[in-house]
Design a protein around this motif. Structure first.
Motif, PDB file in Angstrom:
ATOM      1  N   LYS A  86      59.867  -7.767  14.943  1.00 22.76           N
ATOM      2  CA  LYS A  86      58.917  -8.300  13.987  1.00 22.76           C
ATOM      3  C   LYS A  86      59.662  -9.189  12.999  1.00 22.76           C
ATOM      4  N   LEU A  87      59.184 -10.429  12.842  1.00 22.69           N
ATOM      5  CA  LEU A  87      59.840 -11.373  11.948  1.00 22.69           C
ATOM      6  C   LEU A  87      59.242 -11.359  10.548  1.00 22.69           C
ATOM      7  N   ALA A  88      57.930 -11.158  10.451  1.00 22.35           N
ATOM      8  CA  ALA A  88      57.262 -11.200   9.140  1.00 22.35           C
ATOM      9  C   ALA A  88      55.933 -10.478   9.225  1.00 22.35           C
ATOM     10  N   ASP A  89      55.565  -9.792   8.151  1.00 23.37           N
ATOM     11  CA  ASP A  89      54.258  -9.156   8.057  1.00 23.37           C
ATOM     12  C   ASP A  89      53.178 -10.188   7.776  1.00 23.37           C
ATOM     13  N   ASN A  90      51.985  -9.919   8.245  1.00 15.73           N
ATOM     14  CA  ASN A  90      50.817 -10.657   7.779  1.00 15.73           C
ATOM     15  C   ASN A  90      50.583 -10.221   6.334  1.00 15.73           C
ATOM     16  N   PRO A  91      50.757 -11.118   5.351  1.00 19.20           N
ATOM     17  CA  PRO A  91      50.670 -10.699   3.955  1.00 19.20           C
ATOM     18  C   PRO A  91      49.252 -10.483   3.447  1.00 19.20           C
ATOM     19  N   GLU A  92      48.270 -10.758   4.289  1.00 18.40           N
ATOM     20  CA  GLU A  92      46.880 -10.607   3.881  1.00 18.40           C
ATOM     21  C   GLU A  92      46.357  -9.218   4.263  1.00 18.40           C
ATOM     22  N   ASP A  93      45.122  -8.914   3.894  1.00 10.82           N
ATOM     23  CA  ASP A  93      44.501  -7.631   4.233  1.00 10.82           C
ATOM     24  C   ASP A  93      44.240  -7.599   5.732  1.00 10.82           C
ATOM     25  N   GLN A  94      45.003  -6.788   6.449  1.00  9.37           N
ATOM     26  CA  GLN A  94      44.920  -6.787   7.904  1.00  9.37           C
ATOM     27  C   GLN A  94      43.626  -6.159   8.435  1.00  9.37           C
ATOM     28  N   ASN A  95      42.839  -5.567   7.568  1.00 13.54           N
ATOM     29  CA  ASN A  95      41.521  -5.093   7.981  1.00 13.54           C
ATOM     30  C   ASN A  95      40.558  -6.249   8.205  1.00 13.54           C
ATOM     31  N   THR A  96      40.818  -7.370   7.552  1.00 20.63           N
ATOM     32  CA  THR A  96      39.914  -8.514   7.637  1.00 20.63           C
ATOM     33  C   THR A  96      40.639  -9.821   7.955  1.00 20.63           C
ATOM     34  N   SER A  97      41.918  -9.731   8.279  1.00 27.25           N
ATOM     35  CA  SER A  97      42.714 -10.932   8.544  1.00 27.25           C
ATOM     36  C   SER A  97      43.627 -10.718   9.740  1.00 27.25           C
ATOM     37  N   ARG A  98      43.734 -11.747  10.568  1.00 24.05           N
ATOM     38  CA  ARG A  98      44.720 -11.757  11.653  1.00 24.05           C
ATOM     39  C   ARG A  98      45.200 -13.190  11.817  1.00 24.05           C
ATOM     40  N   PHE A  99      46.361 -13.339  12.460  1.00 22.82           N
ATOM     41  CA  PHE A  99      46.820 -14.686  12.771  1.00 22.82           C
ATOM     42  C   PHE A  99      45.938 -15.288  13.856  1.00 22.82           C
ATOM     43  N   ASN A 100      45.728 -16.576  13.764  1.00 25.24           N
ATOM     44  CA  ASN A 100      44.826 -17.282  14.660  1.00 25.24           C
ATOM     45  C   ASN A 100      45.577 -18.403  15.380  1.00 25.24           C
ATOM     46  N   ASP A 101      45.347 -19.652  15.027  1.00 28.21           N
ATOM     47  CA  ASP A 101      45.952 -20.787  15.719  1.00 28.21           C
ATOM     48  C   ASP A 101      47.361 -21.075  15.197  1.00 28.21           C
ATOM     49  N   ASP A 105      56.879 -26.553  15.244  1.00 30.17           N
ATOM     50  CA  ASP A 105      57.054 -27.911  14.723  1.00 30.17           C
ATOM     51  C   ASP A 105      58.264 -28.589  15.371  1.00 30.17           C
ATOM     52  N   PRO A 106      58.487 -29.884  15.105  1.00 28.63           N
ATOM     53  CA  PRO A 106      59.558 -30.618  15.789  1.00 28.63           C
ATOM     54  C   PRO A 106      60.954 -30.038  15.595  1.00 28.63           C
ATOM     55  N   ALA A 107      61.183 -29.326  14.483  1.00 25.16           N
ATOM     56  CA  ALA A 107      62.507 -28.760  14.227  1.00 25.16           C
ATOM     57  C   ALA A 107      62.673 -27.353  14.784  1.00 25.16           C
ATOM     58  N   GLY A 108      61.578 -26.754  15.262  1.00 19.76           N
ATOM     59  CA  GLY A 108      61.661 -25.414  15.818  1.00 19.76           C
ATOM     60  C   GLY A 108      61.095 -24.321  14.931  1.00 19.76           C
ATOM     61  N   ARG A 109      60.424 -24.695  13.816  1.00 20.06           N
ATOM     62  CA  ARG A 109      59.738 -23.692  12.988  1.00 20.06           C
ATOM     63  C   ARG A 109      58.392 -23.334  13.631  1.00 20.06           C
ATOM     64  N   PHE A 110      57.837 -22.211  13.189  1.00 19.32           N
ATOM     65  CA  PHE A 110      56.535 -21.785  13.701  1.00 19.32           C
ATOM     66  C   PHE A 110      55.506 -21.915  12.593  1.00 19.32           C
ATOM     67  N   LEU A 111      54.466 -22.720  12.833  1.00 22.64           N
ATOM     68  CA  LEU A 111      53.347 -22.827  11.912  1.00 22.64           C
ATOM     69  C   LEU A 111      52.184 -22.034  12.494  1.00 22.64           C
ATOM     70  N   ALA A 112      51.642 -21.117  11.709  1.00 22.31           N
ATOM     71  CA  ALA A 112      50.551 -20.274  12.176  1.00 22.31           C
ATOM     72  C   ALA A 112      49.602 -19.980  11.025  1.00 22.31           C
ATOM     73  N   GLY A 113      48.326 -20.013  11.308  1.00 23.28           N
ATOM     74  CA  GLY A 113      47.326 -19.762  10.283  1.00 23.28           C
ATOM     75  C   GLY A 113      46.558 -18.487  10.551  1.00 23.28           C
ATOM     76  N   THR A 114      45.830 -18.044   9.549  1.00 23.19           N
ATOM     77  CA  THR A 114      45.048 -16.812   9.649  1.00 23.19           C
ATOM     78  C   THR A 114      43.556 -17.118   9.636  1.00 23.19           C
ATOM     79  N   ILE A 115      42.778 -16.065   9.894  1.00 22.78           N
ATOM     80  CA  ILE A 115      41.330 -16.143   9.844  1.00 22.78           C
ATOM     81  C   ILE A 115      40.815 -15.102   8.853  1.00 22.78           C
ATOM     82  N   ASP A 116      39.929 -15.539   7.980  1.00 29.04           N
ATOM     83  CA  ASP A 116      39.228 -14.651   7.050  1.00 29.04           C
ATOM     84  C   ASP A 116      37.980 -14.172   7.796  1.00 29.04           C
TER      85      ASP A 116
END
Length: 293
Positions: A86-101, A105-116
């Motif tokens: 595990k690299l990082a926790d979802n910092p939001e309320d996991q009862n109502t939030s999960r990672f989505n899309d 990125d070009p340098a090798g970072r990961f961009l990921a968003g959540t859903i309310d």
């Protein structure tokens, strides 16, 4: 150009298709079905890797395997989809939030968003993950979606699906900073058409392709935001597009069938399946996640 069924998988919530040039395979997830799928069009081989929880997005790793966004947070997976770290926790309320899309990125970072999930509070975010940790790039969202980059990596696209909007940012691949947010596209819903921008990809000409959830089609936008193409899909709820095939001139489209009305599924019985169609302009290759960045 018409989209046809490529794989009659009928996922509950198919999402995040990505093409692996190395394996000549299309990967995609079934979020509600808790699975990461691998499909090889050349042979017809199809494997579903069971996930321990809902997987919203992933990217290919530089050393093999995947980086993925789950309800619980950002994880490293091995080549068979098994969680390693595990690299990082979802910092939001996991009862109502999960990672989505999400996308690398070009340098090798990961961009990921959540859903309310209640779609009420605008509590979702778009995050960037690298060795510095998880950092929000945008907030006040309902459903983070449509992450994609221009061919030179200096423009970041990002949609908030329930608000019918796609945003454009200036992006610095050297630092991972996003700035100068401007409106790229705003769709106008009607009583008969509530098609809204879901997952997306960019082609080599810099055009942005987006699947319209509840719109039954895929749209192609020029870099100036003008609509230049529209293509029907045999599902009411296409969810995301990806370019694949030997020359990346096949457009793959995932779709959803979870919680859809019976009359809709009778009209579109292949909802949830993977569709494909030939395109004239190839797509961009996927970048690979580098934990050292």
């Amino acid at each position: 150009m018409n989209a046809t069924v490529a794989l009659d998988v009928r996922a509950q919530l198919g999402e995040c298709p990505k093409w692996s040039d190395e394996e000549q395979a299309l990967f995609f997830v079934d979020i509600k079905g808790k699975a990461l799928h691998r499909y090889k069009p050349g042979t017809g081989e199809h494997v579903a890797m069971t996930m321990p929880e809902e997987i919203g997005c992933y990217g290919f790793r530089k050393d093999g395997g995947f980086v993925a966004g789950f309800r619980s947070g950002i994880w490293l997976l091995d080549r068979e989809g098994k969680p390693e770290k595990k690299l990082a926790d979802n910092p939001e309320d996991q009862n109502t939030s999960r990672f989505n899309d999400g996308r690398v990125d070009p340098a090798g970072r990961f961009l990921a968003g959540t859903i309310d999930e209640p779609k009420a509070g605008g509590k979702a975010h778009l995050y960037r993950y690298d060795r510095r940790g998880l950092v929000p790039l945008a907030g006040g969202l309902l459903t983070s979606n449509g992450v994609a980059f221009s061919p030179d990596g200096r423009t970041l696209y990002h949609s908030d699906t329930p608000t019918f909007t796609v945003w454009r940012y200036s992006y610095d691949p050297a630092t991972g900073e996003a700035s100068d947010r401007t409106l790229f596209v705003r769709l106008t819903p009607t009583e008969s058409d509530r098609g809204r921008p879901d997952g997306a990809a960019v082609d080599v000409e810099g055009c942005y392709w987006t699947a319209l959830f509840e719109g039954g089609r895929v749209q192609r936008y020029a870099p100036d935001g003008s609509l230049i193409g529209e293509y029907p899909v045999p599902a009411r709820c296409p969810t995301m597009v990806a370019f694949g095939g030997p020359e990346r001139k096949t457009l793959f489209v995932t779709s959803a069938r979870d919680s859809r009305p019976e009359d809709e599924l009778a009209t579109f019985p292949h909802s949830g399946s993977l569709f494909s169609m030939p395109v004239d302009v190839p797509g961009l290759p996927e970048y690979r996640f580098d934990p050292a960045v």
